[in-house]
Design a protein around this motif. Sequence first.
Motif, PDB file in Angstrom:
ATOM      1  N   GLY A 112       0.790  -1.229   0.000  1.00 31.62           N
ATOM      2  CA  GLY A 112       0.000   0.000   0.000  1.00 31.62           C
ATOM      3  C   GLY A 112       0.816   1.268   0.000  1.00 31.62           C
ATOM      4  O   GLY A 112       0.253   2.367  -0.006  1.00 31.62           O
ATOM      5  N   THR A 113       2.139   1.153  -0.010  1.00 30.12           N
ATOM      6  CA  THR A 113       2.985   2.339   0.033  1.00 30.12           C
ATOM      7  C   THR A 113       3.020   3.043  -1.318  1.00 30.12           C
ATOM      8  O   THR A 113       2.653   2.473  -2.347  1.00 30.12           O
ATOM      9  CB  THR A 113       4.424   1.953   0.425  1.00 30.12           C
ATOM     10  OG1 THR A 113       4.901   0.957  -0.480  1.00 30.12           O
ATOM     11  CG2 THR A 113       4.473   1.409   1.840  1.00 30.12           C
ATOM     12  N   HIS A 114       3.472   4.284  -1.314  1.00 27.69           N
ATOM     13  CA  HIS A 114       3.581   5.047  -2.554  1.00 27.69           C
ATOM     14  C   HIS A 114       4.738   4.516  -3.399  1.00 27.69           C
ATOM     15  O   HIS A 114       5.736   4.002  -2.890  1.00 27.69           O
ATOM     16  CB  HIS A 114       3.796   6.530  -2.248  1.00 27.69           C
ATOM     17  CG  HIS A 114       2.615   7.169  -1.591  1.00 27.69           C
ATOM     18  ND1 HIS A 114       2.735   8.160  -0.639  1.00 27.69           N
ATOM     19  CD2 HIS A 114       1.284   6.952  -1.744  1.00 27.69           C
ATOM     20  CE1 HIS A 114       1.527   8.534  -0.236  1.00 27.69           C
ATOM     21  NE2 HIS A 114       0.631   7.826  -0.891  1.00 27.69           N
ATOM     22  N   VAL A 115       4.600   4.674  -4.715  1.00 30.21           N
ATOM     23  CA  VAL A 115       5.593   4.137  -5.639  1.00 30.21           C
ATOM     24  C   VAL A 115       6.971   4.752  -5.396  1.00 30.21           C
ATOM     25  O   VAL A 115       7.999   4.109  -5.621  1.00 30.21           O
ATOM     26  CB  VAL A 115       5.138   4.370  -7.093  1.00 30.21           C
ATOM     27  CG1 VAL A 115       6.205   3.933  -8.086  1.00 30.21           C
ATOM     28  CG2 VAL A 115       3.831   3.621  -7.369  1.00 30.21           C
ATOM     29  N   GLY A 116       7.023   5.979  -4.899  1.00 24.50           N
ATOM     30  CA  GLY A 116       8.291   6.624  -4.611  1.00 24.50           C
ATOM     31  C   GLY A 116       9.129   5.887  -3.586  1.00 24.50           C
ATOM     32  O   GLY A 116      10.342   6.107  -3.503  1.00 24.50           O
ATOM     33  N   GLU A 117       8.501   5.012  -2.801  1.00 24.83           N
ATOM     34  CA  GLU A 117       9.213   4.232  -1.794  1.00 24.83           C
ATOM     35  C   GLU A 117       9.601   2.845  -2.304  1.00 24.83           C
ATOM     36  O   GLU A 117      10.190   2.062  -1.562  1.00 24.83           O
ATOM     37  CB  GLU A 117       8.345   4.090  -0.540  1.00 24.83           C
ATOM     38  CG  GLU A 117       7.950   5.419   0.089  1.00 24.83           C
ATOM     39  CD  GLU A 117       6.998   5.233   1.258  1.00 24.83           C
ATOM     40  OE1 GLU A 117       7.223   4.324   2.078  1.00 24.83           O
ATOM     41  OE2 GLU A 117       6.010   5.995   1.340  1.00 24.83           O
ATOM     42  N   TYR A 118       9.303   2.551  -3.551  1.00 27.55           N
ATOM     43  CA  TYR A 118       9.575   1.219  -4.098  1.00 27.55           C
ATOM     44  C   TYR A 118      11.064   1.033  -4.391  1.00 27.55           C
ATOM     45  O   TYR A 118      11.776   1.973  -4.770  1.00 27.55           O
ATOM     46  CB  TYR A 118       8.815   1.017  -5.412  1.00 27.55           C
ATOM     47  CG  TYR A 118       7.365   0.608  -5.264  1.00 27.55           C
ATOM     48  CD1 TYR A 118       6.668   0.800  -4.075  1.00 27.55           C
ATOM     49  CD2 TYR A 118       6.681   0.048  -6.336  1.00 27.55           C
ATOM     50  CE1 TYR A 118       5.343   0.420  -3.958  1.00 27.55           C
ATOM     51  CE2 TYR A 118       5.347  -0.329  -6.227  1.00 27.55           C
ATOM     52  CZ  TYR A 118       4.692  -0.128  -5.028  1.00 27.55           C
ATOM     53  OH  TYR A 118       3.392  -0.502  -4.918  1.00 27.55           O
ATOM     54  N   SER A 119      11.515  -0.219  -4.291  1.00 27.79           N
ATOM     55  CA  SER A 119      12.840  -0.587  -4.773  1.00 27.79           C
ATOM     56  C   SER A 119      12.808  -0.637  -6.305  1.00 27.79           C
ATOM     57  O   SER A 119      11.738  -0.608  -6.925  1.00 27.79           O
ATOM     58  CB  SER A 119      13.251  -1.956  -4.231  1.00 27.79           C
ATOM     59  OG  SER A 119      12.421  -2.977  -4.789  1.00 27.79           O
ATOM     60  N   ARG A 120      14.002  -0.731  -6.908  1.00 30.74           N
ATOM     61  CA  ARG A 120      14.065  -0.804  -8.372  1.00 30.74           C
ATOM     62  C   ARG A 120      13.336  -2.054  -8.873  1.00 30.74           C
ATOM     63  O   ARG A 120      12.632  -2.004  -9.885  1.00 30.74           O
ATOM     64  CB  ARG A 120      15.529  -0.823  -8.830  1.00 30.74           C
ATOM     65  CG  ARG A 120      15.716  -0.885 -10.357  1.00 30.74           C
ATOM     66  CD  ARG A 120      15.272   0.377 -11.046  1.00 30.74           C
ATOM     67  NE  ARG A 120      15.234   0.224 -12.494  1.00 30.74           N
ATOM     68  CZ  ARG A 120      16.266   0.466 -13.299  1.00 30.74           C
ATOM     69  NH1 ARG A 120      17.412   0.881 -12.796  1.00 30.74           N
ATOM     70  NH2 ARG A 120      16.147   0.307 -14.599  1.00 30.74           N
ATOM     71  N   GLY A 121      13.482  -3.166  -8.170  1.00 28.87           N
ATOM     72  CA  GLY A 121      12.805  -4.388  -8.578  1.00 28.87           C
ATOM     73  C   GLY A 121      11.298  -4.261  -8.515  1.00 28.87           C
ATOM     74  O   GLY A 121      10.581  -4.740  -9.409  1.00 28.87           O
ATOM     75  N   MET A 122      10.790  -3.625  -7.474  1.00 25.62           N
ATOM     76  CA  MET A 122       9.345  -3.417  -7.354  1.00 25.62           C
ATOM     77  C   MET A 122       8.840  -2.518  -8.473  1.00 25.62           C
ATOM     78  O   MET A 122       7.761  -2.745  -9.033  1.00 25.62           O
ATOM     79  CB  MET A 122       9.017  -2.825  -5.984  1.00 25.62           C
ATOM     80  CG  MET A 122       9.284  -3.767  -4.820  1.00 25.62           C
ATOM     81  SD  MET A 122       9.150  -2.941  -3.210  1.00 25.62           S
ATOM     82  CE  MET A 122       7.369  -2.679  -3.116  1.00 25.62           C
ATOM     83  N   ARG A 123       9.612  -1.485  -8.809  1.00 26.40           N
ATOM     84  CA  ARG A 123       9.204  -0.586  -9.892  1.00 26.40           C
ATOM     85  C   ARG A 123       9.175  -1.321 -11.228  1.00 26.40           C
ATOM     86  O   ARG A 123       8.283  -1.087 -12.062  1.00 26.40           O
ATOM     87  CB  ARG A 123      10.145   0.613  -9.961  1.00 26.40           C
ATOM     88  CG  ARG A 123      10.071   1.529  -8.759  1.00 26.40           C
ATOM     89  CD  ARG A 123      11.116   2.622  -8.813  1.00 26.40           C
ATOM     90  NE  ARG A 123      10.780   3.638  -9.794  1.00 26.40           N
ATOM     91  CZ  ARG A 123      10.060   4.740  -9.543  1.00 26.40           C
ATOM     92  NH1 ARG A 123       9.613   4.960  -8.318  1.00 26.40           N
ATOM     93  NH2 ARG A 123       9.807   5.611 -10.488  1.00 26.40           N
ATOM     94  N   GLN A 124      10.134  -2.223 -11.446  1.00 23.44           N
ATOM     95  CA  GLN A 124      10.130  -2.990 -12.688  1.00 23.44           C
ATOM     96  C   GLN A 124       8.923  -3.923 -12.755  1.00 23.44           C
ATOM     97  O   GLN A 124       8.297  -4.063 -13.801  1.00 23.44           O
ATOM     98  CB  GLN A 124      11.416  -3.793 -12.822  1.00 23.44           C
ATOM     99  CG  GLN A 124      12.651  -2.964 -13.136  1.00 23.44           C
ATOM    100  CD  GLN A 124      12.589  -2.290 -14.481  1.00 23.44           C
ATOM    101  OE1 GLN A 124      12.125  -1.148 -14.607  1.00 23.44           O
ATOM    102  NE2 GLN A 124      13.037  -2.967 -15.512  1.00 23.44           N
ATOM    103  N   ARG A 125       8.595  -4.565 -11.626  1.00 26.30           N
ATOM    104  CA  ARG A 125       7.419  -5.451 -11.617  1.00 26.30           C
ATOM    105  C   ARG A 125       6.141  -4.654 -11.843  1.00 26.30           C
ATOM    106  O   ARG A 125       5.230  -5.105 -12.553  1.00 26.30           O
ATOM    107  CB  ARG A 125       7.355  -6.224 -10.303  1.00 26.30           C
ATOM    108  CG  ARG A 125       8.345  -7.383 -10.247  1.00 26.30           C
ATOM    109  CD  ARG A 125       8.176  -8.221  -8.995  1.00 26.30           C
ATOM    110  NE  ARG A 125       8.845  -7.605  -7.858  1.00 26.30           N
ATOM    111  CZ  ARG A 125       8.349  -7.550  -6.629  1.00 26.30           C
ATOM    112  NH1 ARG A 125       7.164  -8.043  -6.372  1.00 26.30           N
ATOM    113  NH2 ARG A 125       9.040  -7.002  -5.650  1.00 26.30           N
ATOM    114  N   LEU A 126       6.064  -3.460 -11.258  1.00 25.83           N
ATOM    115  CA  LEU A 126       4.908  -2.600 -11.506  1.00 25.83           C
ATOM    116  C   LEU A 126       4.865  -2.184 -12.975  1.00 25.83           C
ATOM    117  O   LEU A 126       3.801  -2.128 -13.589  1.00 25.83           O
ATOM    118  CB  LEU A 126       4.978  -1.362 -10.606  1.00 25.83           C
ATOM    119  CG  LEU A 126       3.867  -0.316 -10.817  1.00 25.83           C
ATOM    120  CD1 LEU A 126       2.479  -0.938 -10.606  1.00 25.83           C
ATOM    121  CD2 LEU A 126       4.081   0.877  -9.883  1.00 25.83           C
ATOM    122  N   GLY A 127       6.034  -1.914 -13.557  1.00 25.02           N
ATOM    123  CA  GLY A 127       6.084  -1.538 -14.963  1.00 25.02           C
ATOM    124  C   GLY A 127       5.566  -2.630 -15.876  1.00 25.02           C
ATOM    125  O   GLY A 127       4.838  -2.373 -16.840  1.00 25.02           O
TER     126      GLY A 127
END
Length: 309
Positions: free
Chosen positions: A129-144
């Motif tokens: 539930g956290t904001h995307v700005g707090e994501y790790s690079r791996g989490m951002r790639q999975r979201l992408g």
Amino acid sequence: MNAAIEAVGLTKSFGEKRALDAVNLSVEEGSIFGFLGPNGAGKTTMLRLLSGLARPTSGSLLVLGHAMDSADNAVRARVGFLPDVPAFYNWMTAGETMRLAGRLHGMNGRQLNDRVDLLLDMAGLGQVGTHVGEYSRGMRQRLGVAQALINAPQLLLLDEPTGALDPIGRKDVLELIASLRGRTTVFFSTHILGDAERICDSVAILDRGQVVAQAPIEEMKERYSKQKIVVEVTHGADILAAAISHCGWAIAVTHRAHDVLEVAVSDLGAAQHAIPAMISRQGTGLARLEVKEMDLEEVFVQLVGGGRT
């Protein structure tokens, strides 16, 4: 099977520089296809042509049966695209990011909510539930990847999806991509050969804008690889290496460790007979003699002559 991508003589020039030079390529529907090459080989240019963000200088390119240089929005809507560094609004959550992407594709209501829930669960982000700005690079790639799938595309294009990830992030993203096999055609560029060997059905190797090889992975290794022998001796590896290098069956001799040699050979039988005899004449002890096959990375280096940045 039908081809999701079909390129014939595809060329893209920027002034006098040819980023892609008469590329011929065929990608089967439902497959995971790796587009391999060193940095600067033309991989991103190819993805821009496939996504409709650029047009070829010459040649033909069919994507899902349609010419991309004249494709309309209905065709582009069947394609998902993830750039190498995905950009998000950092103040949004994953759910908000996905719903925004869905609305841009004309989705809404329960259809959109169900799709968002499904994809976030698939990406392992359903309970985050956290904001995307707090994501790790791996989490951002999975979201992408999840965002690129919001419109249920028939073709998913990924530009270096694991390039800057740590081993855990790379594993997560590769597993997500592998789960799409048979449901969506995945075309992804990479210079990480282990990633392609792990999940791809077929690969093409691009060097200086030209496809130098294309085949299923196992066929690629069988077609281009040479067998190699790993030799470990008790001492005198340098002297043995010099002697082996003068043999007609020796393609290359590499000193891997203090007393370990790796010998690429053209005639395995001759090498297996000669090397122990050479060691005996030298008065050196043989600790190990092992036959191995070249992996995809070694085939890659053989075809492009070493990576370039």
